[in-house]
Scaffold this motif. Structure first.
Motif, short mmCIF file in Angstrom:
data_model
loop_
_atom_site.label_atom_id
_atom_site.label_comp_id
_atom_site.label_asym_id
_atom_site.label_seq_id
_atom_site.Cartn_x
_atom_site.Cartn_y
_atom_site.Cartn_z
N ASP A 31 0.86 -1.05 -0.51
CA ASP A 31 -0.05 -0.16 0.05
C ASP A 31 0.74 1.32 -0.05
OD1 ASP A 31 -1.90 -1.21 -0.28
OD2 ASP A 31 -2.96 -1.62 1.95
N TYR A 83 4.31 2.13 -0.97
CA TYR A 83 4.33 1.97 -2.52
C TYR A 83 3.23 2.28 -3.78
CZ TYR A 83 7.69 1.54 -6.12
OH TYR A 83 8.51 1.39 -7.46
N ARG A 84 2.21 1.82 -3.44
CA ARG A 84 1.32 2.16 -4.56
C ARG A 84 0.92 3.27 -4.50
NH1 ARG A 84 -2.51 -3.30 -4.57
NH2 ARG A 84 -1.24 -4.62 -5.69
N HIS A 85 1.23 3.90 -3.06
CA HIS A 85 0.88 5.73 -2.38
C HIS A 85 1.21 6.70 -4.27
CE1 HIS A 85 0.06 9.34 -0.62
NE2 HIS A 85 -0.75 8.61 -0.13
N ALA A 86 0.42 7.34 -3.80
CA ALA A 86 1.14 8.48 -5.25
C ALA A 86 2.23 9.00 -4.63
CB ALA A 86 1.05 9.67 -5.17
N SER A 87 3.01 8.63 -3.30
CA SER A 87 4.56 9.36 -2.47
C SER A 87 5.71 7.65 -2.82
CB SER A 87 4.64 10.02 -1.73
OG SER A 87 4.11 8.59 -1.10
N LYS A 88 4.99 6.91 -3.86
CA LYS A 88 5.87 5.73 -3.51
C LYS A 88 6.88 5.97 -2.41
CE LYS A 88 4.63 4.88 -8.32
NZ LYS A 88 4.48 4.16 -8.69
N THR A 89 6.12 5.57 -0.92
CA THR A 89 6.94 5.42 -0.15
C THR A 89 7.33 4.34 0.02
OG1 THR A 89 5.49 6.81 0.83
CG2 THR A 89 6.75 6.13 2.39
#
Length: 402
Positions: free
Chosen positions: A39, A41-47
């Motif tokens: 989740d 990494y799939r966020h726009a921030s690529k955390t």
């Protein structure tokens, strides 16, 4: 040196239930940590979530769920998170190397069967009742579990693991500072050539037969798998009694083949280590040897392919995997280290195509198991020639070729 000991556990009914719950909760922790990484990494921030961040959350997780996650050892839960971190490290390594990535997957309850305790005394205690006549291991949340200790544990117990296989439970001890058991010198050296028709051949020409455990049990395994296929796919808790028995039968046959293969490897390796001081063997890349041939597109017919030998190669791959070369070489290395023997891996290329008498290299030198040099007409068994060349490449001094 390092050594691992594996003993059968004999838990009570309640202890077996607690062990199953421990696996279930560690599996849930593993899957939850994997979901968090996905989740983020799939966020726009690529955390990118690391092990340290997830390990720091354990205290809150245990306080929020004391009946499940709070029951078990904190260190064992950290080991489960490290297990996930290693899976991601291997994934990124394969991506950089251009290999098939293999993204870490969620684990089902049936596919998560091991819990690690990184340190003896932290959440677990080996030989927790030293004054009792029966050996026991204490596991946090489970209690003192009886152990069927069939051999003496030497060295210092470093880590403890609990593993489930079918309906049986095992404890695995990883020990450091285990003293070696050197064998008396024999003055003999040899090279070994791994094969399919013969499991191995020494440079003296002695053959060890290939037991072919997988092939011998193939019919029974195929029959049990056909019986299992008759049942629809269901989760474990939704299976009928007959379905569960069919699943257990397939798993039991697989375990039987694996144990037979391992037993043969141990006995063969021990015999070689007892007879020879220095042993040369091929440095095999089994993963490359059993790789499926690439398809050959037909240039004259778009969308069509030419024969690439995949059918015959699949049979060879099956025989190579059934022989268990990798298992044997690993066991041989361990026994050689313990016995004070020297093990020398060498490049296996053209070992069975090179004449040991004149050094001529030609693919036509070998025809199946027959070797006949096209230059000097030297005749011998191809496997013995391969073993002889392995010994020569290892720098071992052998008598003149007969």
């Amino acid at each position: 040196m390092h050594r691992a000991y594996r003993f059968l556990l004999r838990p009570t009914v309640r202890q077996a239930q607690a062990l199953s719950e421990m696996l279930r909760d560690h599996c849930s922790l593993y899957n939850g940590a994997l979901q968090e990484r996905r989740d983020a990494y799939r966020h726009a921030s690529k955390t990118s979530v690391k092990y340290g961040q997830q390990s720091a959350q354990l205290k809150e997780i245990r306080a929020f769920d004391p009946e499940r996650q709070g029951r078990w050892s904190f260190s064992s839960q950290q080991a489960t998170l490290r297990r996930l971190d290693k899976a991601f490290q291997a994934f990124f390594r394969r991506v950089k190397a251009g290999e098939k990535p293999g993204y870490p997957r969620f684990r089902g309850v049936n596919w998560f069967d091991t819990v690690d305790f990184p340190k003896d005394g932290d959440g677990c205690r080996w030989d927790s009742t030293p004054h009792a006549p029966v050996t026991r291991v204490r596991l946090q949340g489970v209690g003192h579990v009886r152990v069927h200790q069939h051999r003496t544990v030497k060295g210092r117990v470093k880590t403890v693991s609990v593993k489930r296989e079918g309906r049986q439970w095992y404890v695995i001890l990883a020990c450091d500072d285990v003293p070696g058991e050197p064998l008396p010198a024999t003055g003999a050296v040899t090279g070994i050539d791994m094969g399919v028709n013969h499991f191995l051949t020494t440079s003296e020409g002695a053959h060890v037969p290939n037991p072919r455990h997988g092939k011998r049990n193939a019919e029974a395994l195929a029959e049990s798998q056909r019986a299992l296929k008759a049942f629809p796919r269901r989760k474990r808790e939704n299976r009928t009694a007959k379905h569960r028995r069919a699943v257990e039968k397939v798993a039991k046959l697989h375990r039987k083949v694996r144990r037979q293969r391992t037993d043969h490897a141990h006995k063969t390796a021990l015999a070689i280590v007892r007879d020879y001081d220095q042993i040369g063997h091929e440095r095999l890349s089994i993963a490359n040897m059993v790789r499926t041939p690439k398809p050959k597109p037909d240039p004259e017919t778009p969308g069509a392919f030419l024969p690439n030998g995949a059918a015959s190669k699949s049979g060879l791959n099956r025989n190579i995997l059934d022989a268990g070369w990798g298992v044997f070489l690993g066991i041989l290395a361990h026994k050689a280290e313990s016995a004070g023997r020297v093990l020398i891996p060498v490049d296996p290329r053209n070992t069975s195509r090179t004449c040991p008498k004149c050094g001529h290299v030609d693919a036509e030198n070998r025809d199946g198991e027959k070797f006949q040099c096209t230059s000097c007409q030297h005749v011998d068994h191809a496997d013995r020639v391969g073993a002889w060349n392995v010994a020569l490449r290892a720098g071992l001094v052998l008598p003149d070729v007969a």
